[in-house]
Design a protein around this motif. Structure first.
Motif, short mmCIF file in Angstrom:
data_model
loop_
_atom_site.label_atom_id
_atom_site.label_comp_id
_atom_site.label_asym_id
_atom_site.label_seq_id
_atom_site.Cartn_x
_atom_site.Cartn_y
_atom_site.Cartn_z
N ALA A 213 4.53 3.94 10.49
CA ALA A 213 4.59 5.26 9.84
C ALA A 213 3.32 5.62 9.09
O ALA A 213 3.16 6.76 8.65
CB ALA A 213 5.77 5.29 8.86
N VAL A 214 2.39 4.67 8.94
CA VAL A 214 1.24 4.88 8.07
C VAL A 214 0.01 5.32 8.86
O VAL A 214 -0.19 4.93 10.02
CB VAL A 214 0.92 3.58 7.28
CG1 VAL A 214 0.32 2.51 8.20
CG2 VAL A 214 -0.03 3.87 6.13
N SER A 215 -0.81 6.17 8.25
CA SER A 215 -2.10 6.55 8.81
C SER A 215 -3.13 6.61 7.69
O SER A 215 -2.81 7.02 6.57
CB SER A 215 -2.02 7.90 9.52
OG SER A 215 -1.80 8.95 8.59
N LEU A 216 -4.34 6.17 7.98
CA LEU A 216 -5.45 6.19 7.02
C LEU A 216 -6.51 7.15 7.53
O LEU A 216 -6.93 7.06 8.69
CB LEU A 216 -6.06 4.80 6.85
CG LEU A 216 -5.33 3.80 5.93
CD1 LEU A 216 -4.05 3.30 6.58
CD2 LEU A 216 -6.24 2.60 5.62
N ARG A 217 -6.94 8.06 6.67
CA ARG A 217 -7.95 9.03 7.06
C ARG A 217 -9.02 9.13 5.97
O ARG A 217 -8.69 9.10 4.78
CB ARG A 217 -7.33 10.42 7.27
CG ARG A 217 -6.36 10.50 8.43
CD ARG A 217 -7.09 10.46 9.77
NE ARG A 217 -6.19 10.61 10.90
CZ ARG A 217 -5.55 9.60 11.50
NH1 ARG A 217 -5.74 8.36 11.06
NH2 ARG A 217 -4.76 9.83 12.52
N ILE B 118 -7.39 8.48 2.49
CA ILE B 118 -6.08 9.06 2.20
C ILE B 118 -5.06 8.37 3.09
O ILE B 118 -5.24 8.27 4.30
CB ILE B 118 -6.07 10.57 2.48
CG1 ILE B 118 -6.96 11.30 1.48
CG2 ILE B 118 -4.65 11.13 2.42
CD1 ILE B 118 -7.03 12.80 1.70
N ILE B 119 -4.01 7.86 2.46
CA ILE B 119 -2.94 7.20 3.21
C ILE B 119 -1.75 8.15 3.28
O ILE B 119 -1.29 8.68 2.26
CB ILE B 119 -2.51 5.89 2.53
CG1 ILE B 119 -3.69 4.90 2.48
CG2 ILE B 119 -1.33 5.25 3.26
CD1 ILE B 119 -3.38 3.61 1.75
N GLU C 233 3.16 12.54 5.40
CA GLU C 233 3.12 13.06 4.03
C GLU C 233 2.11 12.28 3.18
O GLU C 233 2.02 11.05 3.28
CB GLU C 233 4.51 12.95 3.37
CG GLU C 233 5.58 13.80 4.05
CD GLU C 233 5.31 15.28 3.91
OE1 GLU C 233 4.80 15.69 2.84
OE2 GLU C 233 5.60 16.02 4.87
N LEU C 234 1.35 13.01 2.37
CA LEU C 234 0.38 12.37 1.48
C LEU C 234 1.09 11.36 0.58
O LEU C 234 2.05 11.69 -0.11
CB LEU C 234 -0.31 13.43 0.62
CG LEU C 234 -1.29 12.92 -0.44
CD1 LEU C 234 -2.45 12.17 0.20
CD2 LEU C 234 -1.81 14.09 -1.27
N ASP C 235 0.62 10.12 0.60
CA ASP C 235 1.26 9.06 -0.18
C ASP C 235 0.33 8.43 -1.21
O ASP C 235 0.73 8.23 -2.35
CB ASP C 235 1.77 7.96 0.77
CG ASP C 235 2.47 6.84 0.03
OD1 ASP C 235 3.67 6.99 -0.29
OD2 ASP C 235 1.82 5.80 -0.27
N THR C 236 -0.91 8.13 -0.81
CA THR C 236 -1.83 7.40 -1.68
C THR C 236 -3.25 7.85 -1.43
O THR C 236 -3.64 8.10 -0.29
CB THR C 236 -1.74 5.87 -1.42
OG1 THR C 236 -0.39 5.44 -1.48
CG2 THR C 236 -2.56 5.09 -2.44
N VAL C 237 -4.03 7.93 -2.51
CA VAL C 237 -5.47 8.14 -2.40
C VAL C 237 -6.14 6.85 -2.87
O VAL C 237 -5.85 6.35 -3.96
CB VAL C 237 -5.94 9.32 -3.26
CG1 VAL C 237 -7.47 9.40 -3.28
CG2 VAL C 237 -5.36 10.62 -2.74
N VAL C 238 -7.02 6.30 -2.02
CA VAL C 238 -7.70 5.06 -2.36
C VAL C 238 -9.19 5.35 -2.54
O VAL C 238 -9.89 5.69 -1.59
CB VAL C 238 -7.52 3.99 -1.25
CG1 VAL C 238 -8.23 2.70 -1.66
CG2 VAL C 238 -6.04 3.73 -1.01
N ALA C 239 -9.66 5.23 -3.77
CA ALA C 239 -11.08 5.34 -4.07
C ALA C 239 -11.64 3.94 -4.28
O ALA C 239 -10.88 2.99 -4.53
CB ALA C 239 -11.29 6.19 -5.33
N VAL C 240 -12.96 3.81 -4.17
CA VAL C 240 -13.55 2.47 -4.25
C VAL C 240 -14.76 2.46 -5.18
O VAL C 240 -15.37 3.49 -5.45
CB VAL C 240 -13.98 1.96 -2.85
CG1 VAL C 240 -12.79 1.82 -1.93
CG2 VAL C 240 -15.02 2.89 -2.23
#
Length: 312
Positions: A254-258, A269-270, A275-282
């Protein structure tokens, strides 16, 4: 768009007689993106920055413009004072926050990344460094180092004398320098590392993930008590990589990373089931990922639906 930002734009965007806006409105609208950026850098919260803009407008609308020599400076002064007041309230709110508190991510336009100093100042890593400053130190640092205001202007904004502001600026500069990311990382380097990170997660390749994580990498998660997230920092490449692969592996179908531009830098963005679930910054240091910041709190993701304009 938040209810608060709608109120500001409605209030400060209404034409007066003949369809023309009044001078106060014109000045506010002309500097609105700058004022939002000042408030956001002081607060790390877009929602609170919008509230500050609403308060700034209400005070600005009552000012006799004939007495104002520099409208930009005057508006920045109002915004700074309102942001300082809210920053102290926000500090008390964070004390009862569930888990780690992370800044609110913003989907930003390419021109933010092109302004290297602005992009650096709004990066998730830098905003977390600014969190370690006292409120007045943060205001002075932001106004001096990011917006290049003079000490006299800053003194009026924070109700200090110029000599005291110079001392505060020196202290804040040294504090930030000791904690900010080491060296300049190009957008291409960041994108390359994020591409490698994305491939490793998608394929479940533990070794490839370990290769791009610093040995002492730190993972912070912000679910705000609403979404599941790590409640304490996870430290170490092995722990972080295994947690990521195990967590995302459970929802692999069900997951996609963009990729996306977040706070002026490449991020991921996960989405779950679209549906937008998580924003991953580094955060990068010396070519490796040293910090991963995963924002899941739905209240903090509203500004990921559209680009936010930031200005210096």
């Amino acid at each position: 768009m938040s209810e608060h930002s709608e109120r500001v734009e409605d209030t400060a965007g209404q034409p007066t007689d003949g369809g023309r806006t009044d001078p106060a409105t014109e000045a506010f609208v002309a500097h609105r993106n700058l004022l939002f950026t000042v408030a956001y850098e002081m607060l790390g919260s877009a929602a609170d920055a919008e509230d500050v803009l609403q308060e700034t407008w209400l005070r600005w609308a009552g000012v006799d413009l004939d007495t104002v020599r520099d409208q930009r400076a005057y508006l920045v002064r109002i915004t700074t004072r309102q942001a300082l007041s809210r920053l102290r309230t926000l500090g008390r709110r964070k004390e009862s926050y569930v888990g780690s508190w992370l800044p609110e991510p913003l989907l930003t336009a390419p021109d933010v990344a092109e302004d290297v100093e602005l992009a650096d100042s709004v990066s998730m890593a830098m905003l977390l460094v600014l969190e370690t400053l006292q409120p007045t130190e943060r205001a002075v640092f932001v106004l001096r180092e990011v917006f290049d205001l003079g000490y006299d202007e800053i003194a009026e904004a924070v109700d200090k004398n110029p000599a005291a502001v110079r001392q505060i600026a020196h202290r804040a500069r040294a504090h930030v320098a000791a904690r900010r990311p080491r060296g300049v990382v190009s957008p291409a380097e960041t994108r390359g590392a994020l591409d490698a990170f994305q491939r490793a997660v998608n394929t479940g390749d533990l070794q490839s993930l370990l290769d791009i994580l610093a040995p002492d990498v730190v993972l912070l998660g912000d679910g705000g008590g609403v979404k599941q997230a790590v409640l304490r920092p996870i430290v170490g490449a092995d722990k972080v990589s295994r947690l990521l692969l195990a967590g995302l592996g459970k929802v692999a179908d069900a997951v996609s990373l963009r990729p996306a531009q977040v706070n002026g830098h490449p991020a991921l963005i996960i989405r779950l089931d679209g549906e937008l679930d998580t924003v991953v910054a580094v955060r990068f240091d010396d070519g490796l990922i040293t910090g991963l910041y995963a924002v899941r709190n739905p209240e903090k993701l509203s500004h990921m639906q559209r680009e936010t304009a930031l200005r210096r």
